[in-house]
Design a protein around this motif. Structure first.
Motif, PDB file in Angstrom:
ATOM      1  N   ALA A  74     -35.237 135.814  31.617  1.00 55.68           N
ATOM      2  CA  ALA A  74     -34.919 134.433  31.971  1.00 55.68           C
ATOM      3  C   ALA A  74     -34.006 134.429  33.186  1.00 55.68           C
ATOM      4  N   LEU A  75     -34.270 133.519  34.090  1.00 52.56           N
ATOM      5  CA  LEU A  75     -33.406 133.294  35.233  1.00 52.56           C
ATOM      6  C   LEU A  75     -32.890 131.853  35.151  1.00 52.56           C
ATOM      7  N   VAL A  76     -31.849 131.643  34.364  1.00 55.01           N
ATOM      8  CA  VAL A  76     -31.221 132.541  33.406  1.00 55.01           C
ATOM      9  C   VAL A  76     -31.083 131.816  32.075  1.00 55.01           C
ATOM     10  N   SER A  77     -30.774 132.564  30.986  1.00 60.31           N
ATOM     11  CA  SER A  77     -30.499 131.938  29.700  1.00 60.31           C
ATOM     12  C   SER A  77     -29.205 131.140  29.783  1.00 60.31           C
ATOM     13  N   CYS A  78     -29.158 130.037  29.064  1.00 61.09           N
ATOM     14  CA  CYS A  78     -27.925 129.260  28.971  1.00 61.09           C
ATOM     15  C   CYS A  78     -27.109 129.765  27.785  1.00 61.09           C
ATOM     16  N   ASN A  79     -25.913 130.232  28.053  1.00 63.54           N
ATOM     17  CA  ASN A  79     -25.068 130.775  26.994  1.00 63.54           C
ATOM     18  C   ASN A  79     -24.806 129.769  25.885  1.00 63.54           C
ATOM     19  N   SER A  80     -24.791 128.480  26.214  1.00 66.13           N
ATOM     20  CA  SER A  80     -24.429 127.457  25.233  1.00 66.13           C
ATOM     21  C   SER A  80     -25.465 127.258  24.147  1.00 66.13           C
ATOM     22  N   ILE A 106     -28.301 135.581  32.141  1.00 70.46           N
ATOM     23  CA  ILE A 106     -27.462 134.617  31.428  1.00 70.46           C
ATOM     24  C   ILE A 106     -26.552 133.888  32.409  1.00 70.46           C
ATOM     25  N   GLY A 107     -26.234 132.651  32.074  1.00 70.77           N
ATOM     26  CA  GLY A 107     -25.314 131.846  32.861  1.00 70.77           C
ATOM     27  C   GLY A 107     -24.576 130.877  31.969  1.00 70.77           C
ATOM     28  N   ILE A 156     -27.913 143.393  32.299  1.00 68.76           N
ATOM     29  CA  ILE A 156     -27.452 142.006  32.227  1.00 68.76           C
ATOM     30  C   ILE A 156     -27.379 141.447  33.636  1.00 68.76           C
ATOM     31  N   MET A 157     -28.030 140.324  33.824  1.00 67.43           N
ATOM     32  CA  MET A 157     -28.007 139.600  35.087  1.00 67.43           C
ATOM     33  C   MET A 157     -27.254 138.290  34.887  1.00 67.43           C
ATOM     34  N   ILE A 158     -26.212 138.071  35.659  1.00 66.57           N
ATOM     35  CA  ILE A 158     -25.458 136.824  35.598  1.00 66.57           C
ATOM     36  C   ILE A 158     -25.802 136.000  36.823  1.00 66.57           C
ATOM     37  N   GLY A 159     -26.175 134.737  36.578  1.00 69.73           N
ATOM     38  CA  GLY A 159     -26.479 133.827  37.668  1.00 69.73           C
ATOM     39  C   GLY A 159     -25.336 132.854  37.873  1.00 69.73           C
ATOM     40  N   GLY A 160     -24.956 132.666  39.135  1.00 71.32           N
ATOM     41  CA  GLY A 160     -23.900 131.712  39.455  1.00 71.32           C
ATOM     42  C   GLY A 160     -23.103 132.169  40.652  1.00 71.32           C
TER      43      GLY A 160
END
Length: 266
Positions: A74-80, A106-107, A156-160
């Motif tokens: 996923a670009l990207v999963s929502c942590n919430s 994840i973001g 782990i890929m973090i988007g932001g």
């Protein structure tokens, strides 16, 4: 840093029947992309706001069975939207279904309609980033505790692009950073990421730089390469999933120096 140039496609799961999405995944893999991403929303982000849309992680399980070579995530999963331990176990499972090809993107989350319609607390940008920071160690621990363990250490890929908080989380936890903006913006924020790395005692030059592109490679590739980007992602929407720009980027990639057949963070 892995200097191999890689091309990904984000198949946005909106305005299409699932059969059209499944066909787009097949065409993308046949075309030679290195990775296929979707996104983690519950409603379209553009076009008809009430148009057709599908959920992220159930789709990734289907893609894992359908494909044999490409990495996916996923670009990207929502942590919430999910308990961090649950998300980690979902990721471990999809990693096994795919034979070790999952990227856990994840973001912190941002699309308020998702939160309102599905009953999640929207909070503030600060609270969502704080929640992401608390979730990332839990995700790592749960991945390590799973039986069987993931096929590979799940990247782990973090988007932001938040310069003070998000990029610090990237420096602490990410294998891949997905940034937003033009080459100048990516280069500036990449330097800030490295500053955070020095502050937390980590060499972040090994963090893969990723960015979205929406123009042909002869217009933007040189600048992005100079900014340190090695993973280029082209977003396409349904119902047609036109991959013509993706094909241009794959052909451009193939004219670069020979690349390894290993994964993004191998």
């Amino acid at each position: 840093m892995n200097d191999s140039v890689r091309i990904a496609v984000q198949l946005q799961p909106q305005h299409a029947d699932y059969g059209q999405i499944r066909d787009a995944v097949r065409r993308a893999e046949d075309l030679g992309v290195d990775a296929a991403f979707n996104w983690d929303h519950f409603f379209p982000l553009f076009g008809d706001p009430d148009g057709k849309h599908f959920e992220c992680w159930t789709m990734l399980g289907a893609w894992a069975e359908q494909t044999s070579r490409i990495e996916l995530g996923a670009l990207v999963s929502c942590n919430s939207y999910r308990n961090p331990d649950l998300l980690a176990d979902m990721a471990r499972t999809v990693d096994h279904i795919s034979g070790g090809r999952l990227i856990l993107g994840i973001g912190a989350g941002w699309f308020e309609k998702d939160y309102q319609q599905f009953g999640y607390e929207f909070g503030t940008a600060g609270s969502r980033i704080a929640d992401l920071g608390a979730a990332l160690p839990r995700i790592r621990r749960r991945l390590e505790a799973g039986n069987p363990a993931p096929v590979r250490p799940v990247p782990i890929m973090i988007g932001g692009g938040g310069e003070r908080k998000t990029l610090r989380l990237v420096a602490e936890h990410a294998d891949i950073w997905h940034g937003f903006g033009d080459a100048e913006t990516i280069a500036r924020k990449s330097a800030i990421l490295d500053e955070h790395g020095r502050a937390v005692g980590r060499d972040t030059t090994g963090v893969v730089r990723s960015a979205g592109v929406d123009a042909p490679p002869d217009e933007v590739a040189d600048g992005m390469l100079a900014a340190g980007v090695s993973l280029f992602t082209i977003g396409v929407s349904g119902p047609d999933y036109d991959l013509s720009l993706v094909e241009q980027w794959v052909q451009w990639r193939d004219r670069q120096e020979p690349t390894s057949d290993k994964g993004l963070t191998a």
